[in-house]
Design a protein around this motif. Sequence first.
Motif, PDB file in Angstrom:
ATOM      1  N   HIS A   1      -9.933  33.948  10.635  1.00 34.39           N
ATOM      2  CA  HIS A   1     -11.339  33.586  10.824  1.00 34.39           C
ATOM      3  C   HIS A   1     -12.104  34.714  11.516  1.00 34.39           C
ATOM      4  O   HIS A   1     -13.244  35.021  11.144  1.00 34.39           O
TER       5      HIS A   1
ATOM      6  N   CYS B   1      -8.858  31.236   3.735  1.00 36.39           N
ATOM      7  CA  CYS B   1      -8.091  31.156   4.971  1.00 36.39           C
ATOM      8  C   CYS B   1      -7.255  29.880   4.934  1.00 36.39           C
ATOM      9  O   CYS B   1      -7.806  28.779   4.910  1.00 36.39           O
TER      10      CYS B   1
ATOM     11  N   THR C   1     -16.864  25.815   5.747  1.00 38.49           N
ATOM     12  CA  THR C   1     -15.503  25.659   5.238  1.00 38.49           C
ATOM     13  C   THR C   1     -15.509  24.666   4.081  1.00 38.49           C
ATOM     14  O   THR C   1     -16.024  23.547   4.216  1.00 38.49           O
TER      15      THR C   1
END
Length: 406
Positions: free
Chosen positions: A397, A197, A140
Motif C-alpha cells: 500500500h 495488492c 479498494t
Amino acid sequence: MKINLMYDISVFGVAMSHMTSRTGIYRVVMELLNELQKSEEINLLLANTAEPVYLKKTKEFLIENGYEQRLNNKLVYNLPNKIFGRGKRILRNLYSLLGIDLELIEYDTEAFRKADIFHTPFYKIPNDLKNFSKLKRCITIHDIIPVLYPNLHNKLLETKEIISSIGNDYAICVSENTKNDLLNYDGNIDPNNVFVCHLAADSDKFYPSADSEKFKEVQNRYGLPENYFLSLCTLEPRKNLERLIRCFNKFVLEHHINDLSLVLVGTKGWQFEKIFEEINCSKNLKDRIITTGWVFDEDLASIYSHAHSFYYISKYEGFGLPPLEAMQCGVATVTSNTSSLPEVVGNGAKMVDPENNDQICDAMYKLYTDSALKNELETKGLKQSEKFSWCKTTERHLDIYQSIIR
C-alpha cells in the motif's frame, strides 16, 4: 516526507451497530488501519463518509480501540450542502435526539486540503471530494461480482456506484483477477491507475491450535462434533453450499461413513433459505450437518485447526480469505479452481470445478482415506500462507500511495 493519508473508517460504525458485520471486510479494514498507524511514512487522518446515524458508533469504536487520539477535534463527514443548508436547524434537533455530536459531522475542508491521499477501503469515493483538485483519491475494489453475476449477489446498484465513482481516480484491487474484471467491465478506467495488492490473514487470529481444552469450550459453545468437514462463509447462493451439502451426503452414503459431520460456520446472507431446505432434505443425515451462525474471532483458530479438512467451493471470489485462513491454521483445504482462488492458494490446496459434483466427492474421499495426501496438503498450505502477511500488504500500500503521488 510523510504522506498525509486520510483513511475512511466508515465500516467500523456499521460493525459496531451490527456485531455480525464484523467479518471479512471489517477485518481487512481493521488490519490495514493497525499497520498504517505504525508506519513512520504516514501521517494518518481518519474519515467517516457513512450516514450520520453511524457516527456515534464510529467514535465508540475509536475510543474502544485506542484510536481517539487520531481525531483532529472532529471526525470528518462529507455532508452535501443541499441537505445541510436550509434544514440545518431541523437536522441539528434530529441529531441531538439521536445522540449524535454535531461537531463531529461538520464539513472539515481544512482536513481535506491537508491530505495528500484519500483512501476508501470499501465505500464509494464521495463525489464532493473531487472539488479538491490537489487531493488524490483511491478506492479498494474487493470484487465486482454483482455486475458480473447479478443472480449471485444483491448489491448490483451499490457496486455500479462504486465503479462509477472511480472515474480518473485510482483503484487498488485485491487480486489480479479482480483487476482484470474491473478493466474488462469498464473500458474508461485507465489501466495505469489500477494497482493490485493481495490481502492477508491475521496471524494472531489464524494459527495452528492444538489446545484441547480450548476446543472443548468451543465444542460446547457451538455444538461441534469430534470429526468434521468444515466450511466457513456467509450463507448465500454464491458460496455453493447446497452443492457442498449434496456432495457430503453422497460421499457419506456411498462409502458408509459413520463418524463424520459437516459444519457450516457463518451468518445468514442473501437467499439463505434454500441452504436450509437442502439440509432438511438430507433425511437421516440432517443431524450431521451443523450450522453455527456467527462465531467469535477468538474461536476461529480452534474451529479451523480441529477440522478434518476445509471446503470452500465458492462459485466466484474477488480474493477468498477463508481458504487462506484455513491454510494458515494448518488445515488440508479444498477450493474452487475459478476466479481469484488459484491466485490465493497456489499449490497449497486441492482445487476442483465448483460445478462438478464428482470432483468434489472425489476430493472428500481422497482426503478422508489418504492420510499422506492430507498431511501433504497441510504442509503445503502452511507454506503457501507464508507468502501473505499484513506487513507485506501494508508495504505494498505504501508503494502504491507513493506511485499515486508521483
